[in-house]
Scaffold this motif. Structure first.
Motif, PDB file in Angstrom:
ATOM      1  N   GLU A 178       0.847  -1.186   0.000  1.00  0.00           N
ATOM      2  CA  GLU A 178       0.000   0.000   0.000  1.00  0.00           C
ATOM      3  C   GLU A 178       0.884   1.237   0.000  1.00  0.00           C
ATOM      4  O   GLU A 178       1.756   1.375   0.860  1.00  0.00           O
ATOM      5  N   VAL A 179       0.649   2.127  -0.955  1.00  0.00           N
ATOM      6  CA  VAL A 179       1.443   3.345  -1.076  1.00  0.00           C
ATOM      7  C   VAL A 179       0.506   4.549  -1.028  1.00  0.00           C
ATOM      8  O   VAL A 179      -0.414   4.654  -1.846  1.00  0.00           O
ATOM      9  N   ASP A 180       0.714   5.439  -0.069  1.00  0.00           N
ATOM     10  CA  ASP A 180      -0.066   6.670   0.047  1.00  0.00           C
ATOM     11  C   ASP A 180       0.758   7.829  -0.491  1.00  0.00           C
ATOM     12  O   ASP A 180       1.905   8.029  -0.068  1.00  0.00           O
ATOM     13  N   VAL A 181       0.192   8.584  -1.429  1.00  0.00           N
ATOM     14  CA  VAL A 181       0.905   9.689  -2.055  1.00  0.00           C
ATOM     15  C   VAL A 181       0.041  10.946  -2.035  1.00  0.00           C
ATOM     16  O   VAL A 181      -1.164  10.886  -1.810  1.00  0.00           O
ATOM     17  N   VAL A 182       0.691  12.080  -2.291  1.00  0.00           N
ATOM     18  CA  VAL A 182       0.000  13.342  -2.548  1.00  0.00           C
ATOM     19  C   VAL A 182       0.279  13.699  -4.002  1.00  0.00           C
ATOM     20  O   VAL A 182       1.431  13.657  -4.452  1.00  0.00           O
ATOM     21  N   ASP A 183      -0.778  14.030  -4.760  1.00  0.00           N
ATOM     22  CA  ASP A 183      -0.582  14.366  -6.169  1.00  0.00           C
ATOM     23  C   ASP A 183      -0.744  15.861  -6.406  1.00  0.00           C
ATOM     24  O   ASP A 183      -0.904  16.649  -5.468  1.00  0.00           O
ATOM     25  N   SER A 184      -0.670  16.260  -7.678  1.00  0.00           N
ATOM     26  CA  SER A 184      -0.678  17.688  -8.022  1.00  0.00           C
ATOM     27  C   SER A 184      -2.010  18.364  -7.750  1.00  0.00           C
ATOM     28  O   SER A 184      -2.095  19.595  -7.752  1.00  0.00           O
ATOM     29  N   SER A 185      -3.069  17.586  -7.499  1.00  0.00           N
ATOM     30  CA  SER A 185      -4.352  18.164  -7.115  1.00  0.00           C
ATOM     31  C   SER A 185      -4.432  18.369  -5.610  1.00  0.00           C
ATOM     32  O   SER A 185      -5.474  18.766  -5.094  1.00  0.00           O
ATOM     33  N   GLN A 186      -3.316  18.089  -4.918  1.00  0.00           N
ATOM     34  CA  GLN A 186      -3.219  18.196  -3.462  1.00  0.00           C
ATOM     35  C   GLN A 186      -4.176  17.258  -2.748  1.00  0.00           C
ATOM     36  O   GLN A 186      -4.677  17.551  -1.660  1.00  0.00           O
ATOM     37  N   LYS A 187      -4.419  16.097  -3.372  1.00  0.00           N
ATOM     38  CA  LYS A 187      -5.232  15.063  -2.752  1.00  0.00           C
ATOM     39  C   LYS A 187      -4.355  13.881  -2.364  1.00  0.00           C
ATOM     40  O   LYS A 187      -3.356  13.587  -3.006  1.00  0.00           O
ATOM     41  N   TYR A 188      -4.770  13.218  -1.277  1.00  0.00           N
ATOM     42  CA  TYR A 188      -4.140  11.972  -0.905  1.00  0.00           C
ATOM     43  C   TYR A 188      -4.723  10.843  -1.753  1.00  0.00           C
ATOM     44  O   TYR A 188      -5.936  10.715  -1.870  1.00  0.00           O
ATOM     45  N   ARG A 189      -3.852  10.036  -2.337  1.00  0.00           N
ATOM     46  CA  ARG A 189      -4.277   8.878  -3.115  1.00  0.00           C
ATOM     47  C   ARG A 189      -3.599   7.641  -2.536  1.00  0.00           C
ATOM     48  O   ARG A 189      -2.424   7.680  -2.148  1.00  0.00           O
ATOM     49  N   LYS A 190      -4.328   6.534  -2.496  1.00  0.00           N
ATOM     50  CA  LYS A 190      -3.767   5.272  -2.029  1.00  0.00           C
ATOM     51  C   LYS A 190      -3.721   4.284  -3.195  1.00  0.00           C
ATOM     52  O   LYS A 190      -4.726   4.061  -3.865  1.00  0.00           O
ATOM     53  N   PHE A 191      -2.543   3.716  -3.415  1.00  0.00           N
ATOM     54  CA  PHE A 191      -2.383   2.644  -4.386  1.00  0.00           C
ATOM     55  C   PHE A 191      -2.234   1.336  -3.610  1.00  0.00           C
ATOM     56  O   PHE A 191      -1.341   1.189  -2.781  1.00  0.00           O
ATOM     57  N   HIS A 192      -3.136   0.409  -3.913  1.00  0.00           N
ATOM     58  CA  HIS A 192      -3.169  -0.872  -3.211  1.00  0.00           C
ATOM     59  C   HIS A 192      -2.847  -1.959  -4.231  1.00  0.00           C
ATOM     60  O   HIS A 192      -3.668  -2.284  -5.089  1.00  0.00           O
ATOM     61  N   LEU A 193      -1.643  -2.511  -4.159  1.00  0.00           N
ATOM     62  CA  LEU A 193      -1.194  -3.546  -5.083  1.00  0.00           C
ATOM     63  C   LEU A 193      -1.271  -4.886  -4.388  1.00  0.00           C
ATOM     64  O   LEU A 193      -0.795  -5.036  -3.254  1.00  0.00           O
TER      65      LEU A 193
END
Length: 218
Positions: free
Chosen positions: A102-117
């Motif tokens: 699980e990777v939690d990132v901040v993107d250019s829209s200033q939102k937190y996104r979670k990638f669950h592989l």
């Protein structure tokens, strides 16, 4: 967004020293894994419920060095950080059972996104907050999982990656190294303590797949 208050490891990235690295923390390898805060917390959390979960350090015969083994439903390692480098590298070996990253990132829209592989999934799905992706481990050997967080943000959300906030590695697997890099480096360009490929054996490869994801058009 849950970010655990674990210590972060940051440093400047250069061609011959791609950093920051989260495991091991020191280039000289003198730190004992058992004494690291993230390991102690992970071990305590695995022992909360008597369900067979374990987080333990053992000497891997193939790598000839200490690694962390994650077993059971609560076996996991969590690293909290604030790192802008686009590549996440994890030197790991799966143990013939399902595993997730699980990777939690901040993107250019200033939102937190979670990638669950997950090796359990067969299709990708995307919502505004979570992108769930199938992950295929092509070898039972030690292998370097290299995630391009910029590519993942662009394909899932049409945004640019800005920084990683947290990575969580869940059982069942062994983990030797976790680091971030600003570019893809050959194994020979890596500092010695982060190299994954032995001269006599090439590591296996991992693939993730966002093609045909449901919930969003690409």
């Amino acid at each position: 967004m849950r970010v655990q208050p674990y210590p972060t490891a940051t440093a400047t990235t250069t061609l011959t020293n791609p950093r920051p690295y989260l495991l091991p923390l020191q280039e000289n390898g003198e730190d004992e894994i058992e004494d690291m805060h993230f390991f102690l917390v992970a071990q305590q959390e695995a022992q909360v419920v008597n369900d067979g979960s374990e987080v333990q350090v053992l000497d891997d015969a193939q790598l000839n060095c200490p690694v962390i083994e994650l077993l059971g439903p609560r076996g996991a390692l969590t690293f909290a950080c604030n790192v802008p480098h686009r590549y996440l590298g994890i030197h790991m070996r799966h143990l013939h059972k399902f595993l997730t990253i699980e990777v939690d990132v901040v993107d250019s829209s200033q939102k937190y996104r979670k990638f669950h592989l997950s090796t359990r999934r067969s299709i990708a799905t995307v919502t505004d907050e979570v992108c769930e992706m199938p992950m295929m481990m092509q070898s039972d050997d030690w292998q370097l999982v290299m995630l391009d967080l910029q590519d993942m943000c662009a394909r899932a959300y049409g945004t640019d990656y800005e920084s990683m906030a947290q990575v969580k590695i869940n059982a069942t697997c062994r983990v030797a190294k976790v680091y971030m890099a600003d570019a893809l480096y050959s194994d020979a360009e890596m500092p010695a303590h982060l190299r994954a490929v032995k001269p006599e054996k090439i590591a296996g490869k991992m693939e993730y797949n966002l093609d045909g994801a449901t919930g969003r058009n690409f």
